[in-house]
Design a protein around this motif. Sequence first.
Motif, short mmCIF file in Angstrom:
data_model
loop_
_atom_site.label_atom_id
_atom_site.label_comp_id
_atom_site.label_asym_id
_atom_site.label_seq_id
_atom_site.Cartn_x
_atom_site.Cartn_y
_atom_site.Cartn_z
N PRO A 158 0.80 -1.23 0.00
CA PRO A 158 0.00 0.00 0.00
C PRO A 158 0.83 1.27 0.00
O PRO A 158 0.46 2.26 -0.65
N THR A 162 -0.17 4.60 -1.90
CA THR A 162 -0.66 5.71 -1.08
C THR A 162 0.48 6.64 -0.68
O THR A 162 0.30 7.86 -0.61
N ALA A 257 -5.36 2.49 4.07
CA ALA A 257 -4.63 1.85 2.97
C ALA A 257 -3.71 0.74 3.47
O ALA A 257 -3.72 -0.39 2.96
N THR A 260 -5.44 -2.71 5.08
CA THR A 260 -6.45 -3.52 4.41
C THR A 260 -5.96 -4.14 3.11
O THR A 260 -6.04 -5.37 2.93
N THR A 261 -5.44 -3.32 2.20
CA THR A 261 -5.11 -3.79 0.84
C THR A 261 -4.21 -5.02 0.81
O THR A 261 -4.50 -5.97 0.06
N HIS A 368 -11.39 3.01 -2.54
CA HIS A 368 -11.74 1.77 -3.24
C HIS A 368 -11.17 1.73 -4.65
O HIS A 368 -10.74 0.66 -5.11
N ALA A 371 -7.47 0.93 -4.32
CA ALA A 371 -7.29 -0.47 -3.92
C ALA A 371 -7.52 -1.41 -5.10
O ALA A 371 -6.73 -2.34 -5.34
N ARG A 372 -8.60 -1.19 -5.84
CA ARG A 372 -8.90 -2.07 -6.98
C ARG A 372 -7.83 -1.96 -8.06
O ARG A 372 -7.42 -2.97 -8.64
N THR A 374 -4.69 -1.17 -7.64
CA THR A 374 -3.49 -1.83 -7.12
C THR A 374 -3.63 -3.35 -7.23
O THR A 374 -2.69 -4.04 -7.66
#
Length: 420
Positions: A158, A162, A257, A260-261, A368, A371-372, A374
């Motif tokens: 992440p 980020t 970030a 979770t990711t 979101h 994240a998607r 990535t």
Amino acid sequence: MTATAVPATGRCPFGFDAAASLDLIDPGLYAHRDPHPIWQALREHDPVHWQQAGPDLGFWSVTRYADVDHVLRRHDLFTSEEGSLLTLLGRGDPAGGRQIAVTDPPRHSQMRDRLQRAMTKRSLETHDGMIRAEIRQLLAAITDDTPVDVAALLTDLPMAVTGTLMAVPRADWPRLTRLTTMAIAPDDPEYALPGGPGETLREAHRELFAYFQDMLHDRRRAPGEDLISRLVGTEVDGRPLGSSEIVSNCYSLILGANTTTPHVPVGALAELDRSGGYRDWARRPDLLASGIEEALRWVSPANHFMRHATRDTEIAGVRIGAGDPVVAWLGSANRDERVFDRPHRFDVRRKPNRHIAFGAGPHYCIGHTVARATLRVLFAELFDRIESYKVTGEPQRLVSNFIAGYKHLTITARLREVVS
């Protein structure tokens, strides 16, 4: 507080021992046991469940998809401003009304708008090459027939994205990654300080807030196009955000970030090894997008969000008193048999897939799209690089009631032959 729904015998109506099996606060439950059988039993027999957490303290748990969705969408009935995580149960959240994650509309929408526009799919296209290069550099550590801890490896994922969007120096990425993990897993022995969870949380918060206070000072002197600079330029109710509000939102962004990711690909790899489904998915590029959505549903890295009832209301016929804490379990909702066919099967062909891994309603995860994007690059690169793999050693889960994921997952991979 509303009276407990657990009978005076101390046993739940469906046979679990309430004290041993239904302490949903206990971080060890998610590290050392599988919560899904408990959630399944709750969905079936006690979908709006009261847990006593102290003499004058407790909370409701909602475990069915429809109820979780209702609680997260109805900000008028269930506020986020009293604290969104169980770690804040009974204490409130000092960031309430000042941080996007714990601020209700309409103020929430004003705070969120400029950041959201910086994280659209089109905005991210300019960073696609950077994201791919960082991911390739990470995956270069996976070599032929050599054990590698992919959970530890992908904790850096992440920050590669980020960290760049926030213009955080690369040298600081490892430190920020560790501090954010301390903040969401203060009970984990690998991250806890000698003084215990309380000291761990305080130190993580102190260092992170001090770090972003320094970053804010730099941005005010030399603003750019990064996310911190956007917060500096954000106005709410006709006035700029104050320093404490900006720092608090920087903390929220980096925390969301980092914690979770990385757990999505690791959790998916663990299950694909168990089920033998890796090669099938890797051979089907047309299933990349649907498979990522299934990985998000399956892992549900954000385990829960807490809300507080703004007035007397009902959920599924159960009376909820004004002020009562209500915890929505996303991991349970995403395995609800009423919504998902064969929910305990990882199916990359699953359609429709109305998972709520990113939440629902006004607080739907602001990152979101990042994240998607990535995850799309990561899985595509994994499939191009790795022919097959096997999990070796004993996987270890993170000791946390908020984040569902592995802190260690060692694999041995067979790489694809490079055709020159």
